[in-house]
Structure formats: structure tokens, C-alpha cells
Design a protein around this motif. Structure first.
Motif, PDB file in Angstrom:
ATOM      1  N   UNK A 130       0.850  -1.205  -0.173  1.00  0.00           N
ATOM      2  CA  UNK A 130       0.147   0.027   0.097  1.00  0.00           C
ATOM      3  C   UNK A 130       0.874   1.141   0.044  1.00  0.00           C
ATOM      4  N   UNK A 131       2.173   1.241   0.716  1.00  0.00           N
ATOM      5  CA  UNK A 131       3.001   2.258   0.941  1.00  0.00           C
ATOM      6  C   UNK A 131       3.544   2.654  -0.630  1.00  0.00           C
ATOM      7  N   UNK A 132       3.907   1.692  -1.131  1.00  0.00           N
ATOM      8  CA  UNK A 132       4.481   1.762  -2.559  1.00  0.00           C
ATOM      9  C   UNK A 132       3.619   2.443  -3.405  1.00  0.00           C
ATOM     10  N   UNK A 133       2.375   1.455  -3.372  1.00  0.00           N
ATOM     11  CA  UNK A 133       1.315   1.718  -4.518  1.00  0.00           C
ATOM     12  C   UNK A 133       0.724   3.394  -4.170  1.00  0.00           C
ATOM     13  N   UNK A 134       0.667   3.728  -3.274  1.00  0.00           N
ATOM     14  CA  UNK A 134       0.210   5.142  -2.917  1.00  0.00           C
ATOM     15  C   UNK A 134       1.071   5.990  -3.480  1.00  0.00           C
ATOM     16  N   UNK A 135       2.331   6.003  -3.354  1.00  0.00           N
ATOM     17  CA  UNK A 135       3.382   6.902  -4.241  1.00  0.00           C
ATOM     18  C   UNK A 135       3.369   6.753  -5.656  1.00  0.00           C
ATOM     19  N   UNK A 136       2.940   5.517  -6.080  1.00  0.00           N
ATOM     20  CA  UNK A 136       2.834   5.489  -7.524  1.00  0.00           C
ATOM     21  C   UNK A 136       1.410   6.142  -8.185  1.00  0.00           C
ATOM     22  N   UNK A 137       0.337   5.777  -7.333  1.00  0.00           N
ATOM     23  CA  UNK A 137      -1.045   6.166  -7.792  1.00  0.00           C
ATOM     24  C   UNK A 137      -1.346   7.810  -7.614  1.00  0.00           C
ATOM     25  N   UNK A 293      -8.331   5.572 -21.392  1.00  0.00           N
ATOM     26  CA  UNK A 293      -9.639   5.214 -21.824  1.00  0.00           C
ATOM     27  C   UNK A 293     -10.390   4.565 -20.441  1.00  0.00           C
ATOM     28  N   UNK A 294      -9.354   3.863 -19.654  1.00  0.00           N
ATOM     29  CA  UNK A 294      -9.931   3.181 -18.577  1.00  0.00           C
ATOM     30  C   UNK A 294     -10.331   4.242 -17.757  1.00  0.00           C
ATOM     31  N   UNK A 295      -9.653   5.331 -17.303  1.00  0.00           N
ATOM     32  CA  UNK A 295     -10.068   6.589 -16.566  1.00  0.00           C
ATOM     33  C   UNK A 295     -11.357   6.747 -17.034  1.00  0.00           C
ATOM     34  N   UNK A 296     -11.468   7.257 -18.255  1.00  0.00           N
ATOM     35  CA  UNK A 296     -12.789   7.927 -19.077  1.00  0.00           C
ATOM     36  C   UNK A 296     -13.803   6.834 -18.918  1.00  0.00           C
ATOM     37  N   UNK A 297     -13.633   5.595 -18.836  1.00  0.00           N
ATOM     38  CA  UNK A 297     -14.735   4.694 -18.695  1.00  0.00           C
ATOM     39  C   UNK A 297     -15.184   4.277 -17.206  1.00  0.00           C
ATOM     40  N   UNK A 298     -14.443   4.924 -16.269  1.00  0.00           N
ATOM     41  CA  UNK A 298     -15.348   5.056 -14.908  1.00  0.00           C
ATOM     42  C   UNK A 298     -14.377   4.295 -14.192  1.00  0.00           C
ATOM     43  N   UNK A 299     -13.357   3.572 -14.521  1.00  0.00           N
ATOM     44  CA  UNK A 299     -12.477   2.937 -13.507  1.00  0.00           C
ATOM     45  C   UNK A 299     -11.705   3.531 -12.696  1.00  0.00           C
ATOM     46  N   UNK A 300     -11.748   3.381 -11.476  1.00  0.00           N
ATOM     47  CA  UNK A 300     -10.799   4.047 -10.562  1.00  0.00           C
ATOM     48  C   UNK A 300      -9.459   3.699 -10.562  1.00  0.00           C
ATOM     49  N   UNK A 301      -8.507   4.312 -11.449  1.00  0.00           N
ATOM     50  CA  UNK A 301      -7.317   3.732 -11.913  1.00  0.00           C
ATOM     51  C   UNK A 301      -6.432   3.982 -10.572  1.00  0.00           C
ATOM     52  N   UNK A 302      -6.539   5.011  -9.672  1.00  0.00           N
ATOM     53  CA  UNK A 302      -5.478   4.952  -8.740  1.00  0.00           C
ATOM     54  C   UNK A 302      -6.065   3.830  -7.552  1.00  0.00           C
ATOM     55  N   UNK A 303      -6.989   3.767  -7.413  1.00  0.00           N
ATOM     56  CA  UNK A 303      -7.425   2.686  -6.419  1.00  0.00           C
ATOM     57  C   UNK A 303      -6.960   1.473  -6.871  1.00  0.00           C
ATOM     58  N   UNK A 304      -7.207   1.076  -8.114  1.00  0.00           N
ATOM     59  CA  UNK A 304      -6.869  -0.450  -8.821  1.00  0.00           C
ATOM     60  C   UNK A 304      -5.495  -0.334  -8.640  1.00  0.00           C
ATOM     61  N   UNK A 305      -4.732   0.591  -9.005  1.00  0.00           N
ATOM     62  CA  UNK A 305      -3.227   0.451  -8.824  1.00  0.00           C
ATOM     63  C   UNK A 305      -2.593   0.107  -7.462  1.00  0.00           C
ATOM     64  N   UNK A 306      -3.173   0.877  -6.694  1.00  0.00           N
ATOM     65  CA  UNK A 306      -2.651   0.668  -5.161  1.00  0.00           C
ATOM     66  C   UNK A 306      -2.962  -0.965  -4.754  1.00  0.00           C
ATOM     67  N   UNK A 307      -4.264  -1.280  -5.077  1.00  0.00           N
ATOM     68  CA  UNK A 307      -4.623  -2.610  -4.834  1.00  0.00           C
ATOM     69  C   UNK A 307      -3.767  -3.562  -5.465  1.00  0.00           C
ATOM     70  N   UNK A 308      -3.118  -3.309  -6.756  1.00  0.00           N
ATOM     71  CA  UNK A 308      -2.294  -4.417  -7.169  1.00  0.00           C
ATOM     72  C   UNK A 308      -1.041  -4.239  -6.488  1.00  0.00           C
TER      73      UNK A 308
END
Length: 410
Positions: A130-137, A293-308
Motif C-alpha cells: 500500500x505504501x509503494x502503491x500510494x506513491x505510484x498512484x 480510456x480506462x479512466x474515462x470509462x469510470x475505472x478508479x485507476x488510482x485505487x486499482x493501482x494501489x490494490x495491485x
């Protein structure tokens, strides 16, 4: 009542290409499987028949489990157009933290000591992710830089928390996670696991065919369906038989499937289901295909990135538990340069560094290829300094092949 529609010309495939199309086989996976067979046969010849013994294959399966578990998470990281260079250091740090908790902090000798240290280790892995994902996202720092920093930070922390000491021994129950003489499930339960997997393969094939019939989608011809099932069952039976062919020292008692391999199987099945049947999996591939396109399609890219990255942290913690249990000690050097093998396994397995493409099955095959090369080099007495050289060359070759493949697809 709908009628199944068979692929045109599938009943009479024309040549190898037609056969592959009729069987609906991923050509990349097929090529990797063929490469693995060639590597195994070649190493067996070079080692005088040692490589393909039951003992070496049993040990190889245990060695593959650590890289394979982390490679399944690395697939999602790379598919989403990121990279994680810190996995080896996270493995070492979390493994050391679990060792310290188990040996020096939690009450020693209690039945729950090892379990609580394992749970806390998994939580620590998730927090690191989560720490690393937060910096990235949320701070838009490139994953390469964040995880390169993580590689240095967590390797240093692994040394700092013990001032360079080795922490041992681990709880006997915890040691089972690493395999070893008692860390396997025996002959009977291995066959039970094998039968369950055969049943799962048959049921999945039946339901897939039924679902395609319902929606009038093309289905494999019956001969192709039967061939795929026969090969799948043969692989499962062969795997269980090999695991049962390795006996405990000075006995005739089969070891059976090692516990680390069972963990790898559970992780692989779970990650495959995650990528294929959940919204999260579809979101990851959508982000890798086109983040805007994913962002425009309604996907919360930041949240998904942190979860990855959280998922990658948890998988690194699981691998850290297995490696620490296998060594029966917390060592400062545990996991050094392991990120190379993990990334190489994912890339060799068909995960594209340009994002959007990757499979869990391919990552497992890639991990098996990497560990086969590692095991073969040890059996051939290739010097330790030269082994990373070979791994590095394999990684460069894999990226080059991926580049060529992507260019031809266009």
C-alpha cells in the motif's frame, strides 16, 4: 434449443496451424511448454540422467514455488504498465520480521506463536504494498523509482532490525511451510488432491462447453475436447506420480506433494480466477491496454493501482514465509536478486512489458523455466558468479522476443 456451432474446418484440421486452432491452444504457452521439455531433456543429458530424477524434480517444484507465487503478482503489476523491483527485498524483510516475532517477541512455545507471526507478516506485506502503491498512484512517482527505492529501503531494514544477526530456529509447525522432510502431504492425500483437480478440469470443460452451446458460440470439436482433457489428466497424474516417487531418506515412504507447491497451486488458481472472472481483473487489463480510456470509462485507476501493489506485497510476504521456513532462519541475504528471477519468469511467460497482456499460467511456466536453468547450473557445477549472468541473458532474450512478437502482431 440451441445448436453448437463448431469452428469451420475444425473437424479436419489442415496441418499444425489448423490443429492448434481446433484445440484453441495459446501458441505462446505451447512454445514455452516445448522449450521447457527441450531444456529438461538437454539438462538431463548433460547431467548424466540426474536432472529428471524424482528427487531433483521434487526439489525443483519446491524451489519454483517461491518465484512462482511472486510471478503471479508480477503479471498484474506489469500488465498495468508498472514494475516492482522491490519484491526480493520485501521477501527478505518480511521473512526476517516474522522470524524476529516468532523467536524474540511473541511467547515462545505457544501453539499460536507461528500462526500469529505469519498473519502479522502478511499484514506487513500488505502495508508495504500500500505504501509503494500510494506513491505510484497518488503522487505520480514512476513505479520504477518507487520500487527501486523500496529495494534499498527494505534490504537495509532487514539488516537493521537484527543488526546483521541470523534469527533461528523457527517453530516446527512454521517449518512445514518450507517443505523439507515433513513438509509434504504424503501419498494418499497427494492422490486425493490429484483426483480433485481432475474432477475440476472435467467439470470446467463441461460447463464451458455447455455455456457456449447456450449462447450459440463456437465450440471445440469433440475429438479436440477429448484430446485436451486426456493431456490435462495425464499431466496431473504424472505430476502426482513423480511427487510420490521421491521417498523419505532411508525409507520407502513417499513424500507426496510439498506444502509450498500446494500453496503455489492455490495462489495460481486464485489469481487465475481473479484475472478472468472478476471486475478487478478486467480493470487491470483495461488499465494496461489504455490507462486514459480506462479512466474515462469510470475505472478508479488510482485505487486499482494501489490494490495491485498491495496484492504484490502480500504475495511477497507469502513467499517470504516459505523461504524463511525452508531455511529455518531469518537471514539478511534472503531474497537477494530474486526480483530478477520473478520479472524474468513473468516476461518469459508472455507478459508484455508494454502492458495489457499476460497470463498466470504463463508466469508459472516461466518460473519453472527459470528454476530449471538455476537447478541445471548447480548440477553442472557452474560457478555462482556466472549464474546471474545466465539469468540476465535469458531476461534480455525474453524481452527481445516479446518485442519481436508485439511488432509482428501489429
Amino acid at each position: 434449443m440451441t445448436t453448437a456451432v463448431e469452428t469451420p474446418g475444425a473437424a479436419r484440421p489442415q496441418g499444425a496451424r489448423g490443429l492448434i486452432d481446433a484445440l484453441e491452444i495459446d501458441t505462446r504457452l505451447l512454445a514455452m511448454a516445448a522449450a521447457l521439455v527441450v531444456i529438461w531433456v538437454g539438462l538431463d543429458l548433460l547431467t548424466g540422467g540426474i536432472f529428471l530424477t524424482a528427487r531433483n524434480l521434487w526439489n525443483l517444484s519446491v524451489q519454483t514455488s517461491v518465484v512462482g507465487i511472486m510471478a503471479t503478482g508480477m503479471v498484474l503489476v506489469i500488465v498495468a504498465r508498472h514494475i516492482d523491483l522491490s519484491v526480493g527485498s520485501v521477501l527478505g524483510f518480511v521473512g526476517m520480521a516474522m522470524a524476529v516475532l516468532q523467536v524474540e517477541i511473541l511467547p515462545i512455545g505457544t501453539s499460536w506463536n507461528w500462526l500469529l507471526s505469519l498473519v502479522l507478516g502478511l499484514v506487513l506485506g500488505a502495508a508495504i504494498g500500500a505504501f509503494q502503491g500510494w506513491w505510484v498512484a497518488y503522487r505520480a512517482v514512476p513505479a520504477f523509482i518507487v520500487t527501486l527505492g523500496g529495494l534499498l529501503i527494505f534490504r537495509g531494514l532487514a539488516w537493521w532490525i537484527t543488526e546483521g544477526r541470523t534469527v533461528a530456529p523457527m517453530d516446527p509447525n512454521f517449518q512445514l511451510l518450507g517443505g523439507g522432510l515433513d513438509g509434504s502431504i504424503g501419498e494418499f492425500w497427494s492422490w486425493v488432491v490429484g483426483v480433485l483437480f481432475i474432477a475440476a478440469v472435467v467439470i470446467k470443460a463441461f460447463r464451458t462447453r455447455q455455456r457456449r452451446n447456450r449462447y450459440n458460440f463456437p465450440v471445440r470439436p469433440l475429438w479436440a475436447e477429448a484430446l485436451v482433457l486426456v493431456v490435462s489428466v495425464a499431466v496431473i497424474v504424472g505430476f502426482v506420480q513423480v511427487m510420490n516417487s521421491y521417498y523419505r531418506p532411508r525409507t520407502q515412504i513417499p513424500q507426496g506433494i510439498p506444502i509450498p507447491v500446494l500453496i503455489l497451486i492455490v495462489v495460481a488458481v486464485g489469481m487465475s480466477a481473479l484475472t478472468k472472472v472478476t471486475k478487478f481483473g478486467r480493470y487491470v487489463f483495461a488499465i494496461g491496454g489504455n490507462p486514459e480510456a480506462a479512466e474515462l470509462g469510470g475505472i478508479n485507476v488510482r485505487k486499482v493501482t494501489v490494490m495491485i501493489f498491495v496484492m504484490m506485497g502480500v504475495l511477497s510476504a507469502i513467499a517470504g514465509a516459505i523461504q524463511t521456513a525452508r531455511l529455518n532462519a531469518g537471514l539478511n541475504s534472503t531474497g537477494s536478486l530474486l526480483e530478477l528471477s520473478v520479472i524474468a519468469a513473468a516476461v518469459i511467460g508472455g507478459t508484455s512489458l508494454s502492458g495489457g497482456v499476460g497470463t498466470i499460467a504463463g508466469a508459472i511456466l516461466g518460473a519453472l523455466i527459470m528454476q530449471s536453468l538455476q537447478s541445471g547450473m548447480i548440477l553442472l557445477n557452474i560457478s555462482t558468479p556466472m549464474q546471474p549472468v545466465v539469468i540476465g541473458l535469458v531476461l534480455i532474450s525474453a524481452v527481445w522476443l516479446d518485442t519481436v512478437y508485439q511488432r509482428r502482431r501489429r
